[in-house]
Scaffold this active site. Sequence first.
Site, PDB file in Angstrom:
ATOM      1  N   CYS A  72      56.973  45.409  35.194  1.00 40.10           N
ATOM      2  CA  CYS A  72      56.206  44.365  34.128  1.00 40.10           C
ATOM      3  C   CYS A  72      56.793  44.214  31.905  1.00 40.10           C
ATOM      4  CB  CYS A  72      55.131  43.761  34.893  1.00 40.10           C
ATOM      5  SG  CYS A  72      54.314  42.929  33.637  1.00 40.10           S
TER       6      CYS A  72
ATOM      7  N   CYS B 227      48.709  45.061  28.812  1.00 44.04           N
ATOM      8  CA  CYS B 227      47.644  44.145  28.865  1.00 44.04           C
ATOM      9  C   CYS B 227      46.259  44.883  29.856  1.00 44.04           C
ATOM     10  CB  CYS B 227      48.612  43.651  30.033  1.00 44.04           C
ATOM     11  SG  CYS B 227      47.602  42.408  31.372  1.00 44.04           S
TER      12      CYS B 227
ATOM     13  N   CYS C  61      47.658  46.202  35.970  1.00 41.51           N
ATOM     14  CA  CYS C  61      48.065  46.885  36.466  1.00 41.51           C
ATOM     15  C   CYS C  61      48.469  48.628  36.210  1.00 41.51           C
ATOM     16  CB  CYS C  61      49.115  46.607  37.417  1.00 41.51           C
ATOM     17  SG  CYS C  61      48.814  44.741  38.003  1.00 41.51           S
TER      18      CYS C  61
ATOM     19  N   GLN D 264      38.753  35.589  48.759  1.00 41.70           N
ATOM     20  CA  GLN D 264      39.162  36.896  48.722  1.00 41.70           C
ATOM     21  C   GLN D 264      40.784  36.149  47.810  1.00 41.70           C
ATOM     22  OE1 GLN D 264      38.213  39.962  48.862  1.00 41.70           O
ATOM     23  NE2 GLN D 264      36.752  39.624  50.131  1.00 41.70           N
TER      24      GLN D 264
ATOM     25  N   TYR E 109      26.112  37.353  51.136  1.00 43.01           N
ATOM     26  CA  TYR E 109      26.855  37.165  50.607  1.00 43.01           C
ATOM     27  C   TYR E 109      28.231  36.742  50.649  1.00 43.01           C
ATOM     28  CZ  TYR E 109      23.665  41.325  48.991  1.00 43.01           C
ATOM     29  OH  TYR E 109      22.968  41.666  48.699  1.00 43.01           O
TER      30      TYR E 109
ATOM     31  N   GLU F 157      24.215  32.987  50.227  1.00 38.96           N
ATOM     32  CA  GLU F 157      24.829  33.316  49.832  1.00 38.96           C
ATOM     33  C   GLU F 157      24.323  32.758  48.780  1.00 38.96           C
ATOM     34  OE1 GLU F 157      27.798  33.311  46.194  1.00 38.96           O
ATOM     35  OE2 GLU F 157      28.354  34.017  48.387  1.00 38.96           O
TER      36      GLU F 157
ATOM     37  N   ASP G  28      28.825  41.812  52.790  1.00 36.81           N
ATOM     38  CA  ASP G  28      29.698  42.202  51.477  1.00 36.81           C
ATOM     39  C   ASP G  28      29.305  41.840  50.221  1.00 36.81           C
ATOM     40  OD1 ASP G  28      32.263  42.158  50.465  1.00 36.81           O
ATOM     41  OD2 ASP G  28      33.513  40.255  51.586  1.00 36.81           O
TER      42      ASP G  28
ATOM     43  N   CYS H 269      33.798  46.065  47.621  1.00 33.86           N
ATOM     44  CA  CYS H 269      35.022  46.469  46.807  1.00 33.86           C
ATOM     45  C   CYS H 269      34.607  47.313  45.791  1.00 33.86           C
ATOM     46  CB  CYS H 269      35.058  44.749  46.004  1.00 33.86           C
ATOM     47  SG  CYS H 269      33.554  43.994  45.104  1.00 33.86           S
TER      48      CYS H 269
END
Length: 498
Positions: free
Chosen positions: A76, A82, A85, A330, A359, A380, A429, A456
């Site tokens: 990239c 940025c 990544c 997701q 969640y 949720e 989650d 996550c």
Amino acid sequence: MTRKKKALPLIEGAVIEAVAAEGKCLFHWNDLVVFVPYCVPGDVCDIQIRRKKHSFAEGEVVRFVEYSKVRALPFCQHFGVCGGCKWQNLPYDEQLKFKQQQVFDQLHRIGKVELPEFRPILGSVKTQEYRNKLDFGCANKRYLTKEQFESEEQKMKSEGLPEPSTPGASLKDHPAIGFHITGAFDKILPIEKCWLMDDLHNQIRNEVRDYSISHGLTFFDLRAQVGLLRDVIIRNSASGEWMVIVQFHLDTQSDSPVNRWESNDGRQALDLLQHLADTFPQITSLLYLDNQKCNDTIGDQEILVFKGQDHIYEIMEDLRFKVGPKSFYQTNTEQAYHLYCVAREFAQLSGNELVYDLYTGTGTIANFVARKARKVIGIEYVPEAIEDAKINSELNNIGNTLFYAGDMKDILTDDFIAQHGKPDVIITDPPRAGMHPDVVKTILNASPQRIVYVSCNPATQARDLHDLDGQYKVAEVQPVDMFPHTPHVENVVLLLKR
């Protein structure tokens, strides 16, 4: 008299030793751990120390003396600026090794619980164009790299122009659409091509930029809270649909929504939307809003439809999921399927279980496992997501789900469980912050046979595992990579009642 700060040292020939948190690497120097971004283990570099504390320091590579043999060529053009990544310079198989180790370290160090042998991490099916959603800020000030700023200074000197009073002042009329930069909240790094999503999103974003500049639309000034074009969200789905949400900030005091959109700003905004509709027939859901708040979140905003539907559909196995502008889904569609397959496997459903899905978002996991359970109850925080979850059950002829909207710690109580029944299995989650202590307490009181914890953020997951350890043992651990070229990793843990 102000004490002059001591100059920070330049360390020559430093050998990068290992990967650290947040995508940085580290080496040791004078009993300090030094954290450095945008390098890989084995690189030999000259490092300028930028910040020094008692036990650690932070540095920046000013010269690569020798490149590591474990290195990939970043693909990239925005890499290194940025910040999205940070691991593009690390081969993907090496990224997976470090992510596996990251999960192991955090569960051991923070969780301090007995752990089984981990399953090998599941790598992402795609390592480019894997995302289904990106959010781009719009600003009247573009972010300048050090090289760009120095080039601009030289240009002004050669043309005999006065030196600007603030950095980048000569480019104040150069607006940008792209990503926010850490430490420059009111500036946007202009993005020409992002590799995270199907290339059509680049065409749409760049067309918004080019049309807006050529037609004199103002870009948002975050400090002054003025300017028309504020934010662009682009989503797509495995069904081939595209959603574009354009945030505007109309310069009018009118209380009537009709009058607001009939103002000069409103007409300019609607003309832009019509141009997008004409130029990109692929857009099946073109939405817009007037956001007068200080931030760009849209959860509490009225979103209007300019073209098509107010939603798109995502596909997983033989299921269809309705995804609206406020819905969480997701962002790596193909890898989400593998993540949910792991969760369903860990749940060990026979068809007789009462499952609580905490969640639940738009009910993706709840509906994904419902056909193998007696009943699934999803909870949720976002009401719009719960409405989508109900619709998703109807769309797929699933009749054994119930969904509730509200704060998890307020909904999931002992009274709620007494009313709906004790769960045999809980699937949870949570967001990156993990579960609230009250939620953990209620789960322990509910005493399900199995808990499937999808996370996550393995660090907060490890904290919660520690709190659950008295009644539950960790039986399986499956890391899953949802975000190639970033340090982020998902993890699924199966807990069995002791």
